[in-house]
Write a protein that holds these residues in place. Structure first.
Motif, short mmCIF file in Angstrom:
data_model
loop_
_atom_site.label_atom_id
_atom_site.label_comp_id
_atom_site.label_asym_id
_atom_site.label_seq_id
_atom_site.Cartn_x
_atom_site.Cartn_y
_atom_site.Cartn_z
N ILE A 1 0.90 -1.28 0.21
CA ILE A 1 0.06 -0.14 -0.09
C ILE A 1 0.92 1.23 -0.17
O ILE A 1 1.70 1.33 0.78
N ARG A 2 0.45 2.29 -0.83
CA ARG A 2 1.15 3.46 -0.94
C ARG A 2 0.30 4.57 -0.55
O ARG A 2 -0.77 4.65 -1.35
N VAL A 46 -14.02 2.94 8.49
CA VAL A 46 -14.45 4.51 8.68
C VAL A 46 -14.93 4.65 10.18
O VAL A 46 -15.60 3.75 10.74
N ILE A 47 -14.57 5.79 10.87
CA ILE A 47 -14.73 5.99 12.16
C ILE A 47 -15.41 7.46 12.24
O ILE A 47 -14.71 8.43 11.77
N ALA A 48 -16.42 7.70 12.48
CA ALA A 48 -17.14 8.71 12.72
C ALA A 48 -16.58 9.66 13.95
O ALA A 48 -16.42 9.01 15.16
N THR A 49 -16.25 10.73 13.36
CA THR A 49 -15.56 11.67 14.61
C THR A 49 -15.76 13.08 14.60
O THR A 49 -15.13 14.22 14.14
N PRO A 50 -17.20 13.36 14.76
CA PRO A 50 -17.74 14.69 14.83
C PRO A 50 -17.16 15.43 15.70
O PRO A 50 -16.47 15.19 16.85
N GLY A 51 -17.18 16.71 15.55
CA GLY A 51 -16.58 17.77 16.59
C GLY A 51 -16.22 18.91 15.81
O GLY A 51 -16.51 20.31 15.77
N HIS A 52 -15.07 18.60 14.70
CA HIS A 52 -14.64 19.77 13.69
C HIS A 52 -15.88 20.22 12.95
O HIS A 52 -15.98 21.50 12.67
N THR A 53 -16.62 19.33 12.20
CA THR A 53 -17.75 19.23 11.66
C THR A 53 -18.68 18.06 12.05
O THR A 53 -18.21 17.03 12.71
N PRO A 54 -20.05 18.46 11.91
CA PRO A 54 -21.05 17.05 12.50
C PRO A 54 -20.59 15.95 11.68
O PRO A 54 -20.91 14.82 12.18
N CYS A 67 -12.83 9.76 10.16
CA CYS A 67 -11.24 9.34 9.91
C CYS A 67 -11.51 7.98 9.02
O CYS A 67 -12.29 7.23 9.48
N PHE A 68 -10.35 7.79 8.35
CA PHE A 68 -10.30 6.64 7.66
C PHE A 68 -9.10 5.77 8.40
O PHE A 68 -7.78 6.18 8.24
N VAL A 69 -9.34 4.62 8.57
CA VAL A 69 -8.37 3.59 9.28
C VAL A 69 -7.79 2.45 8.11
O VAL A 69 -8.83 1.83 7.77
N ILE A 70 -6.59 2.64 7.91
CA ILE A 70 -6.09 1.52 6.92
C ILE A 70 -5.30 0.58 7.97
O ILE A 70 -4.17 0.84 8.33
N GLU A 71 -5.85 -0.50 8.38
CA GLU A 71 -5.58 -1.54 9.48
C GLU A 71 -4.30 -1.99 8.85
O GLU A 71 -3.39 -2.27 9.48
N ALA A 73 -1.77 -1.01 6.92
CA ALA A 73 -0.61 -0.25 7.10
C ALA A 73 -0.73 0.44 8.43
O ALA A 73 0.42 1.27 8.65
N LYS A 74 -1.29 0.41 9.33
CA LYS A 74 -1.47 1.01 10.76
C LYS A 74 -1.59 2.32 10.63
O LYS A 74 -0.69 3.15 11.08
N VAL A 75 -2.16 2.93 9.49
CA VAL A 75 -2.39 4.39 9.41
C VAL A 75 -3.72 4.82 9.65
O VAL A 75 -4.77 4.21 9.32
N ILE A 76 -3.86 6.13 10.30
CA ILE A 76 -5.25 6.88 10.24
C ILE A 76 -5.07 8.03 9.61
O ILE A 76 -4.10 8.84 9.68
#
Length: 211
Positions: free
Chosen positions: A2-3, A125-133, A137-141, A143-146
């Motif tokens: 994965i790149r 997909v992880i819903a992370t409201p706050g900055h906007t409703p 965030c997207f997790v690429i497990e 590659a251990k990347v968020i």
């Protein structure tokens, strides 16, 4: 393999990411702030755009969406709570910056805990409201990347002083959704340099203020 290619784009230097698997011929583009540099990268690497993934709907992260969609026919993914930002310059804050976003509409609405396989890459997909409703965030497990958008930065967090922001929601998204992930991850934010989840757990002063 994965790149993940970081390409600064747009008037506020958004970190746009082209995510692809070597040899696949397709990529997912995350948060296109414009298209010129993205198109050069795609041409150089003989890549087609399979999907456009959006962490949220602020103008600086979506200015290139309509054009990429037109050129490549790529599906647009955004959370339903930010979907109207794609065609409403009041909601996407473009008017504050004296600009306008070329209008388009989402093809798919992202959901919390959703799993997507796009361009040969698995995204959670992880819903992370706050900055906007509708922030996600997207997790690429593998590659251990968020890909954290404007939720979490190095030693900082996304602003919550705009019309639809919520300080308490953002804190809970980071503390109980991101920091709750097991182990360490590389964090690729929407602006500035990358960081790691462990580093932010230990040193992010905005989160430590709640301890």
């Amino acid at each position: 393999m994965i790149r993940i290619e970081r390409i600064p784009t747009g008037p506020l230097a958004v970190n746009t990411y082209c995510v692809y698997r070597e040899g696949n011929g397709e990529c997912a583009v995350v948060d296109p702030g414009n298209t010129a540099r993205i198109e050069r990268f795609l041409t150089t690497n003989s890549l087609n755009v399979a999907a456009i993934l959006l962490t949220h709907g602020h103008f600086d992260h979506i200015l290139g969406v309509a054009k990429l969609n037109e050129i490549y026919g790529a599906d647009i993914y955004i959370h339903k709570n930010d979907a109207q930002c794609l065609y409403d310059d009041e909601l996407n804050e473009a008017r504050l910056a004296g600009t306008s976003v070329p209008a388009c509409k989402a093809d798919y609405f992202l959901e919390d805990k959703q799993h997507l396989t796009l361009a040969g890459v698995d995204f959670d997909v992880i819903a992370t409201p706050g900055h906007t409703p509708g922030g996600v965030c997207f997790v690429i497990e593998k590659a251990k990347v968020i890909l954290s958008g404007d939720t979490l930065f190095r030693l900082s967090v996304g602003r919550t002083d705009l019309a639809r922001g919520s300080d308490s929601d953002l804190h809970d998204s980071i503390a109980y959704r991101l920091f709750a992930l097991q182990g360490d991850y590389a964090v690729y934010p929407g602006h500035m340099r990358e960081t790691t989840l462990n580093f932010e757990r230990k040193h992010n002063i905005y989160m430590r203020e709640y301890d």
